[in-house]
Write a protein that holds these residues in place. Structure first.
Motif, mmCIF file in Angstrom:
data_model
loop_
_atom_site.group_PDB
_atom_site.id
_atom_site.type_symbol
_atom_site.label_atom_id
_atom_site.label_comp_id
_atom_site.label_asym_id
_atom_site.label_seq_id
_atom_site.Cartn_x
_atom_site.Cartn_y
_atom_site.Cartn_z
ATOM 1 N N UNK A 54 -57.447 2.639 -0.060
ATOM 2 C CA UNK A 54 -57.113 1.864 1.138
ATOM 3 C C UNK A 54 -55.794 2.348 1.740
ATOM 4 N N UNK A 55 -54.797 2.593 0.898
ATOM 5 C CA UNK A 55 -53.499 3.068 1.394
ATOM 6 C C UNK A 55 -53.652 4.386 2.138
ATOM 7 N N UNK A 56 -54.377 5.332 1.549
ATOM 8 C CA UNK A 56 -54.517 6.638 2.191
ATOM 9 C C UNK A 56 -55.461 6.591 3.393
ATOM 10 N N UNK A 133 -54.117 13.413 -10.978
ATOM 11 C CA UNK A 133 -55.470 13.926 -10.698
ATOM 12 C C UNK A 133 -56.278 12.920 -9.880
ATOM 13 N N UNK A 134 -56.298 11.674 -10.327
ATOM 14 C CA UNK A 134 -57.059 10.646 -9.606
ATOM 15 C C UNK A 134 -56.435 10.335 -8.255
ATOM 16 N N UNK A 135 -55.113 10.335 -8.201
ATOM 17 C CA UNK A 135 -54.424 10.032 -6.947
ATOM 18 C C UNK A 135 -54.744 11.080 -5.886
ATOM 19 N N UNK A 136 -54.766 12.347 -6.278
ATOM 20 C CA UNK A 136 -55.082 13.408 -5.320
ATOM 21 C C UNK A 136 -56.506 13.278 -4.791
ATOM 22 N N UNK A 137 -57.433 12.903 -5.677
ATOM 23 C CA UNK A 137 -58.823 12.749 -5.229
ATOM 24 C C UNK A 137 -58.983 11.518 -4.338
ATOM 25 N N UNK A 138 -58.286 10.424 -4.686
ATOM 26 C CA UNK A 138 -58.335 9.229 -3.838
ATOM 27 C C UNK A 138 -57.678 9.500 -2.488
ATOM 28 N N UNK A 139 -56.593 10.272 -2.495
ATOM 29 C CA UNK A 139 -55.921 10.621 -1.240
ATOM 30 C C UNK A 139 -56.832 11.467 -0.359
ATOM 31 N N UNK A 140 -57.526 12.414 -0.974
ATOM 32 C CA UNK A 140 -58.453 13.260 -0.210
ATOM 33 C C UNK A 140 -59.571 12.417 0.398
ATOM 34 N N UNK A 141 -60.093 11.467 -0.383
ATOM 35 C CA UNK A 141 -61.140 10.580 0.128
ATOM 36 C C UNK A 141 -60.611 9.712 1.262
ATOM 37 N N UNK A 142 -59.398 9.199 1.106
ATOM 38 C CA UNK A 142 -58.801 8.369 2.146
ATOM 39 C C UNK A 142 -58.615 9.122 3.455
#
Length: 222
Positions: A54-56, A133-142
């Protein structure tokens, strides 16, 4: 909306098959405080994924676009995220245990046997929302969701899909354990052992594929 779901699908799968949180929840399910710790971890894991995407998504929605599908700023950010994922892939590959060598795991896992519901919740949130690792993937999705020009309802559906898929490998074992604890002890222990031995290899290949895909999507924004 369908095309956006298709774009974020591999990123959600990437988070879902990350071995460390799966190993952590399995250890909790095999611990003396299995129910409280695992349920807390599951809630924290879900919350962390929700907050991250949601943030990204909100941040990416304010990035200017010149025309449909063209956004140099978003493209540059995606390329940077992809390069970081490739860097993490290289680190994971180099961290693989040599033949006959015991795979090492994070030191915090030794404290799982005494973990409470609150500590499990905090750990789940940190692994989902702060783990690089998870943050980068969530950021990419965002970035993909926020830049797709979806309505609020469509965005909610896409984010819900992403969260449920990304969290399924933690949610399913916990729910299954609550239903049939005795039957799952043996299979869970065998799965834990396999994941421990293959953690670095799984993540290096996964991050390599996803990193390359994110860079490709970034180049497509120019």
């Amino acid at each position: 909306m369908g095309s956006v779901i298709g774009e974020i699908l591999p990123l959600a799968v990437g988070i879902a098959i990350s071995p460390i949180p799966i190993i952590a929840v399995i250890l909790m399910l095999l611990s003396p405080r299995a129910k409280g710790a695992s349920v807390g971890f599951m809630i924290g894991w879900l919350a962390g994924i929700v907050v991250a995407i949601i943030v990204f998504t909100l941040l990416s929605s304010v990035i200017p676009q010149r025309s449909e599908g063209v956004s140099p700023v978003a493209g540059a950010i995606k390329i940077i995220l992809g390069v970081l994922l490739l860097f993490l892939a290289l680190r994971q590959w180099r961290a693989r245990p040599a033949n006959g060598e015991q795979a090492s795991m994070p030191k915090w896992m030794s404290a799982i046997d005494s973990m409470t519901t609150g500590k499990g919740l905090g750990l789940g949130f940190l692994l989902a929302a702060v783990n690089p690792k998870n943050l980068l993937m969530a950021a990419s999705a965002g970035l993909i969701v926020g830049g797709a020009g979806l309505t609020l309802g469509e965005t909610s559906v896409v984010i819900t899909f992403f969260v449920l898929l990304a969290a399924c490998t933690v949610v399913i074992p916990v729910v299954a354990y609550l239903i049939a604890a005795a039957r799952l002890a043996g299979p869970l222990d065998k799965l834990r052992g396999w994941l421990v031995e293959n953690n670095a290899t799984i993540m290096s290949v996964l991050l390599l594929v996803i990193g390359a895909a994110v860079i490709g999507k970034g180049l497509g924004n120019f």
